[in-house]
Motif scaffolding. Structure first.
Motif, PDB file in Angstrom:
ATOM      1  N   TRP A   1      -7.590   1.684 -15.087  1.00 28.19           N
ATOM      2  CA  TRP A   1      -6.889   2.282 -13.700  1.00 28.19           C
ATOM      3  C   TRP A   1      -5.517   1.420 -13.816  1.00 28.19           C
ATOM      4  O   TRP A   1      -4.194   2.064 -13.191  1.00 28.19           O
ATOM      5  CB  TRP A   1      -7.614   2.122 -12.745  1.00 28.19           C
ATOM      6  CG  TRP A   1      -7.999   0.768 -12.294  1.00 28.19           C
ATOM      7  CD1 TRP A   1      -8.870  -0.141 -12.611  1.00 28.19           C
ATOM      8  CD2 TRP A   1      -7.282  -0.197 -11.450  1.00 28.19           C
ATOM      9  NE1 TRP A   1      -8.985  -1.182 -11.908  1.00 28.19           N
ATOM     10  CE2 TRP A   1      -7.849  -1.350 -11.100  1.00 28.19           C
ATOM     11  CE3 TRP A   1      -5.970  -0.211 -10.659  1.00 28.19           C
ATOM     12  CZ2 TRP A   1      -7.552  -2.385 -10.511  1.00 28.19           C
ATOM     13  CZ3 TRP A   1      -5.546  -0.814  -9.892  1.00 28.19           C
ATOM     14  CH2 TRP A   1      -6.210  -2.197  -9.608  1.00 28.19           C
ATOM     15  N   TRP A   2      -5.741  -0.136 -13.866  1.00 25.11           N
ATOM     16  CA  TRP A   2      -4.448  -0.763 -13.623  1.00 25.11           C
ATOM     17  C   TRP A   2      -3.423  -0.592 -14.913  1.00 25.11           C
ATOM     18  O   TRP A   2      -2.208  -0.592 -14.425  1.00 25.11           O
ATOM     19  CB  TRP A   2      -4.744  -2.448 -13.780  1.00 25.11           C
ATOM     20  CG  TRP A   2      -5.378  -2.707 -14.957  1.00 25.11           C
ATOM     21  CD1 TRP A   2      -6.621  -3.067 -15.132  1.00 25.11           C
ATOM     22  CD2 TRP A   2      -4.414  -3.449 -15.897  1.00 25.11           C
ATOM     23  NE1 TRP A   2      -6.503  -3.695 -16.529  1.00 25.11           N
ATOM     24  CE2 TRP A   2      -5.415  -3.838 -16.798  1.00 25.11           C
ATOM     25  CE3 TRP A   2      -3.103  -3.436 -16.176  1.00 25.11           C
ATOM     26  CZ2 TRP A   2      -4.859  -4.391 -18.197  1.00 25.11           C
ATOM     27  CZ3 TRP A   2      -2.627  -4.183 -17.450  1.00 25.11           C
ATOM     28  CH2 TRP A   2      -3.692  -4.657 -18.313  1.00 25.11           C
ATOM     29  N   GLN A   3      -3.864  -0.193 -15.931  1.00 19.66           N
ATOM     30  CA  GLN A   3      -2.621   0.082 -16.844  1.00 19.66           C
ATOM     31  C   GLN A   3      -2.071   1.470 -16.757  1.00 19.66           C
ATOM     32  O   GLN A   3      -0.857   1.552 -16.751  1.00 19.66           O
ATOM     33  CB  GLN A   3      -3.343   0.215 -18.403  1.00 19.66           C
ATOM     34  CG  GLN A   3      -3.970  -0.990 -18.934  1.00 19.66           C
ATOM     35  CD  GLN A   3      -4.803  -0.856 -20.156  1.00 19.66           C
ATOM     36  OE1 GLN A   3      -5.571   0.553 -20.360  1.00 19.66           O
ATOM     37  NE2 GLN A   3      -5.099  -1.746 -21.105  1.00 19.66           N
ATOM     38  N   SER A   4      -2.861   2.385 -16.191  1.00 18.97           N
ATOM     39  CA  SER A   4      -2.274   3.541 -15.599  1.00 18.97           C
ATOM     40  C   SER A   4      -1.196   3.327 -14.462  1.00 18.97           C
ATOM     41  O   SER A   4      -0.148   3.852 -14.563  1.00 18.97           O
ATOM     42  CB  SER A   4      -3.171   4.635 -15.247  1.00 18.97           C
ATOM     43  OG  SER A   4      -4.255   4.978 -16.391  1.00 18.97           O
ATOM     44  N   VAL A   5      -1.679   2.535 -13.417  1.00 20.55           N
ATOM     45  CA  VAL A   5      -0.898   2.230 -12.326  1.00 20.55           C
ATOM     46  C   VAL A   5       0.738   1.678 -12.732  1.00 20.55           C
ATOM     47  O   VAL A   5       1.918   1.697 -12.433  1.00 20.55           O
ATOM     48  CB  VAL A   5      -1.346   1.496 -11.364  1.00 20.55           C
ATOM     49  CG1 VAL A   5      -0.318   1.223 -10.126  1.00 20.55           C
ATOM     50  CG2 VAL A   5      -2.680   2.476 -10.483  1.00 20.55           C
ATOM     51  N   LEU A   6       0.167   0.631 -13.750  1.00 17.90           N
ATOM     52  CA  LEU A   6       1.503  -0.254 -13.972  1.00 17.90           C
ATOM     53  C   LEU A   6       2.515   0.694 -14.795  1.00 17.90           C
ATOM     54  O   LEU A   6       3.635   0.669 -14.662  1.00 17.90           O
ATOM     55  CB  LEU A   6       1.114  -1.463 -15.134  1.00 17.90           C
ATOM     56  CG  LEU A   6       1.911  -2.322 -15.739  1.00 17.90           C
ATOM     57  CD1 LEU A   6       2.695  -2.712 -14.897  1.00 17.90           C
ATOM     58  CD2 LEU A   6       1.549  -3.138 -16.799  1.00 17.90           C
ATOM     59  N   THR A   7       1.911   1.818 -15.723  1.00 14.59           N
ATOM     60  CA  THR A   7       2.766   2.646 -16.489  1.00 14.59           C
ATOM     61  C   THR A   7       3.469   3.400 -15.491  1.00 14.59           C
ATOM     62  O   THR A   7       4.845   3.632 -15.701  1.00 14.59           O
ATOM     63  CB  THR A   7       1.696   3.551 -17.152  1.00 14.59           C
ATOM     64  OG1 THR A   7       1.092   2.394 -18.165  1.00 14.59           O
ATOM     65  CG2 THR A   7       2.707   4.347 -18.120  1.00 14.59           C
ATOM     66  N   VAL A   8       2.939   4.150 -14.759  1.00 15.25           N
ATOM     67  CA  VAL A   8       3.799   4.751 -13.507  1.00 15.25           C
ATOM     68  C   VAL A   8       4.915   4.202 -12.772  1.00 15.25           C
ATOM     69  O   VAL A   8       5.920   4.493 -12.622  1.00 15.25           O
ATOM     70  CB  VAL A   8       2.499   5.530 -12.639  1.00 15.25           C
ATOM     71  CG1 VAL A   8       3.471   6.123 -11.327  1.00 15.25           C
ATOM     72  CG2 VAL A   8       1.796   6.611 -13.166  1.00 15.25           C
ATOM     73  N   PHE A   9       4.293   2.376 -12.230  1.00 17.61           N
ATOM     74  CA  PHE A   9       5.408   1.938 -11.480  1.00 17.61           C
ATOM     75  C   PHE A   9       6.541   1.515 -12.392  1.00 17.61           C
ATOM     76  O   PHE A   9       7.568   1.533 -11.732  1.00 17.61           O
ATOM     77  CB  PHE A   9       4.728   0.772 -11.109  1.00 17.61           C
ATOM     78  CG  PHE A   9       5.395  -0.069 -10.106  1.00 17.61           C
ATOM     79  CD1 PHE A   9       5.969   0.219  -8.644  1.00 17.61           C
ATOM     80  CD2 PHE A   9       5.962  -1.330 -10.811  1.00 17.61           C
ATOM     81  CE1 PHE A   9       6.814  -0.438  -8.012  1.00 17.61           C
ATOM     82  CE2 PHE A   9       6.862  -2.121 -10.160  1.00 17.61           C
ATOM     83  CZ  PHE A   9       7.287  -1.776  -8.549  1.00 17.61           C
ATOM     84  N   THR A  10       6.186   1.333 -13.628  1.00 17.98           N
ATOM     85  CA  THR A  10       7.267   0.805 -14.652  1.00 17.98           C
ATOM     86  C   THR A  10       8.312   2.148 -14.691  1.00 17.98           C
ATOM     87  O   THR A  10       9.382   1.801 -14.609  1.00 17.98           O
ATOM     88  CB  THR A  10       6.627   0.298 -16.071  1.00 17.98           C
ATOM     89  OG1 THR A  10       5.790  -0.591 -15.738  1.00 17.98           O
ATOM     90  CG2 THR A  10       7.820  -0.295 -16.992  1.00 17.98           C
ATOM     91  N   GLY A  11       7.815   3.174 -15.099  1.00 16.61           N
ATOM     92  CA  GLY A  11       8.587   4.263 -15.343  1.00 16.61           C
ATOM     93  C   GLY A  11       9.316   4.742 -14.143  1.00 16.61           C
ATOM     94  O   GLY A  11      10.434   5.091 -14.185  1.00 16.61           O
ATOM     95  N   SER A  12       8.731   4.662 -12.963  1.00 16.82           N
ATOM     96  CA  SER A  12       9.670   5.147 -11.660  1.00 16.82           C
ATOM     97  C   SER A  12      10.801   4.008 -11.403  1.00 16.82           C
ATOM     98  O   SER A  12      11.666   4.515 -11.097  1.00 16.82           O
ATOM     99  CB  SER A  12       8.438   4.980 -10.641  1.00 16.82           C
ATOM    100  OG  SER A  12       7.370   5.971 -10.782  1.00 16.82           O
ATOM    101  N   LEU A  13      10.308   2.818 -11.615  1.00 16.32           N
ATOM    102  CA  LEU A  13      11.319   1.655 -11.347  1.00 16.32           C
ATOM    103  C   LEU A  13      12.601   1.799 -12.596  1.00 16.32           C
ATOM    104  O   LEU A  13      13.588   1.729 -12.017  1.00 16.32           O
ATOM    105  CB  LEU A  13      10.859   0.174 -11.650  1.00 16.32           C
ATOM    106  CG  LEU A  13      11.447  -0.765 -11.010  1.00 16.32           C
ATOM    107  CD1 LEU A  13      11.310  -0.540  -9.452  1.00 16.32           C
ATOM    108  CD2 LEU A  13      10.518  -2.048 -11.407  1.00 16.32           C
ATOM    109  N   VAL A  14      12.237   2.137 -13.565  1.00 13.61           N
ATOM    110  CA  VAL A  14      13.293   2.362 -14.658  1.00 13.61           C
ATOM    111  C   VAL A  14      14.210   3.435 -14.386  1.00 13.61           C
ATOM    112  O   VAL A  14      15.425   3.486 -14.278  1.00 13.61           O
ATOM    113  CB  VAL A  14      12.656   2.606 -15.922  1.00 13.61           C
ATOM    114  CG1 VAL A  14      13.825   2.845 -17.141  1.00 13.61           C
ATOM    115  CG2 VAL A  14      12.069   1.246 -16.658  1.00 13.61           C
ATOM    116  N   VAL A  15      13.573   4.712 -13.925  1.00 13.28           N
ATOM    117  CA  VAL A  15      14.419   5.740 -13.787  1.00 13.28           C
ATOM    118  C   VAL A  15      15.108   5.661 -12.492  1.00 13.28           C
ATOM    119  O   VAL A  15      16.204   6.531 -12.162  1.00 13.28           O
ATOM    120  CB  VAL A  15      13.565   6.974 -13.676  1.00 13.28           C
ATOM    121  CG1 VAL A  15      12.632   7.411 -12.583  1.00 13.28           C
ATOM    122  CG2 VAL A  15      14.496   8.198 -13.967  1.00 13.28           C
TER     123      VAL A  15
END
Length: 493
Positions: free
Chosen positions: A75-89
């Motif tokens: 779960w934490w890997q998935s949340v981190l992935t989504v937050f990282t991608g959102s921050l980048v874009v």
């Protein structure tokens, strides 16, 4: 001092003289494509925040996040992935949004700046095709919800062999009909949907916690991706999240043009990564709960909805329908409708553009895109993200590095102005676009360098940005600081 445009508190508008100079040019001007007046810059921080909350709290976001569990992430890997991608874009979103607020122009007109008055059709239609695809995806989700409601209320409905397709068709027509009402309804719809969808997300989370006897139990599903396997999935998944909003990184001027100030649009849009991460957590937690309860990951919330009693199916179905309509009207109609208008401003209205968007969405076959999560994130999101990355890079390079925020508004509406280039096409932009696609395409056709394709958006935006700056070094369309000050009447009003 020329009275072609005025500058008031960082926002440039056309003077009445400037309007009269270009409004007769029906080939490039209509009421939807013209720059906003100073009075039309009236969206404050809360309007942008509501817009993003309404767009983020949608079924594709839920599916994107929860589907990562099915890939084997924790779960934490998935949340981190989504937050990282959102921050980048968010970075290109804010960079491109600045132009919309400062000059009050929509995306197709902004694209004239870098591709030319005729060449702008290329980036505008590229964005339109992707938006139509998303329009179809959300219509398919909404159609499934409608199908579920009808099946529970009238079981005989399910006996109709084509019931799913009929429900999809009805929902598709509903979306097109609402979209035809025009872009001014978007803010109001988002303001209504945001709190409703937030309550629904909380209710879903509460159900998941109750079904597995505690929040802790929702998050105990072990990940199966370790070491190199995790990073092999993390990188393309981040790019998938980036690609999720890469479309808005292009046509965000369609919304930011209404901002009352740069500060308001900036503050309002900063909520996006946070909302994406929170809703990702909800989707991931609930999907993890379905693994425990149903022994498989139900990453499509409509499938989960069908496991509940009839009253819940009815209420949940209505929420799904509201969500699908909100993101369709808010994110997936504006760009293609404007692009179609830009093709023939004298004839094509926003309403006609909305109809064309709906028709194009059927050709994108949303039922196939959603047939499997790997198709959804790697084939759909990855491919179009790769194609759009160079456009983002060119837009940012042109506005911030080549022109240093200085535009001639009048010339954007002139067939023979400084942004007409050669025959209405800026060949340098086309060249930068092609250069930006080279590395990703090498990765697509040469597997040992496949990371160039899986990270195609990132490589495309960086390479195209650098190439465009290089190609435009001696271009005569650029305004000097003195030229900009001469044509801009400074006002303190």
């Amino acid at each position: 001092m020329s009275a072609t445009q005025t500058l008031a508190k960082g926002i440039v508008t056309l003077t009445p003289e400037g309007v009269r100079e270009v409004e007769h040019n029906a080939e490039l001007w209509n009421d939807d494509l013209r720059p906003c007046t100073r009075e039309e810059h009236n969206w404050r921080t809360n309007r942008f925040a509501s817009l993003w909350i309404g767009m983020c709290l949608c079924i594709p976001t839920y599916s994107l996040a929860s589907g990562m569990i099915s890939l084997g992430m924790t779960w934490w890997q998935s949340v981190l992935t989504v937050f990282t991608g959102s921050l980048v874009v968010l970075i290109p979103i804010l960079l491109v949004a600045h132009a919309g607020t400062r000059y009050g122009i929509p995306y197709p007109v902004f694209a004239r700046l870098w591709f030319g008055t005729r060449g702008a059709h290329l980036p505008a239609l590229a964005r339109a095709v992707i938006a139509a695809g998303w329009f179809g995806i959300n219509s398919w989700f909404g159609g499934q919800a409608l199908d579920a409601i009808l099946g529970r209320l009238a079981p005989a409905w399910l006996g109709l062999g084509i019931h799913t397709w009929v429900a999809f068709g009805v929902f598709w027509l509903l979306n097109v009909g609402i979209a035809m009402r025009g872009p001014q309804a978007i803010g109001k719809l988002a303001a209504l949907a945001a709190p409703t969808l937030a309550i629904a997300a909380i209710a879903l989370f509460v159900w998941g916690a109750g079904a597995v006897h505690g929040v802790g139990n929702m998050l105990t599903a072990p990940g199966t991706l370790h070491g190199g396997l995790f990073w092999a999935a993390f990188f393309p998944s981040v790019i998938g999240v980036v690609s999720f909003w890469a479309t808005l990184a292009l046509n965000i001027p369609d919304y930011s043009r209404y901002a009352i100030s740069q500060r308001d649009q900036l503050r309002g849009q900063l909520v996006m990564p946070v909302v994406m991460a929170v809703f990702a957590f909800v989707g991931i937690a609930v999907t993890s709960a379905t693994v425990i309860v149903y022994h498989k990951a139900l990453w499509n919330p409509v499938e989960l909805l069908l496991t509940f009693p009839t009253p819940v199916v009815l209420i949940g179905g209505i929420v799904v329908i509201l969500s699908s309509i909100t993101i369709n009207v808010g994110a997936n109609v504006m760009a293609p409708a404007r692009a179609f208008e830009n093709l023939w401003p004298r004839v094509i209205t926003f309403g006609i553009g909305a109809i064309l968007t709906g028709l194009l969405s059927l050709l994108m076959q949303p039922w196939y895109v959603l047939s499997a999560f790997s198709t959804y994130i790697f084939t759909w999101l990855g491919s179009y993200g790769t194609l759009l990355g160079p456009f983002d890079g060119i837009a940012i390079a042109d506005y911030w590095l080549v022109r240093v925020l200085r535009l001639d508004l009048v010339a954007l509406y002139q067939t023979s102005g400084r942004y007409a280039y050669t025959g209405g096409l800026n060949a340098r932009a086309v060249a930068a676009l092609v250069v930006g696609w080279i590395l990703p395409l090498i990765g697509l056709f040469y597997p040992p360098l496949g990371f160039f394709w899986s990270g195609g958006w990132f490589f495309g935006i960086v390479v195209a940005l650098g190439a465009y700056v290089l190609f435009m070094r001696a271009d005569s369309s650029k305004l000097s600081e003195n030229e900009f000050e001469t044509m801009t009447a400074v006002s303190e009003q």
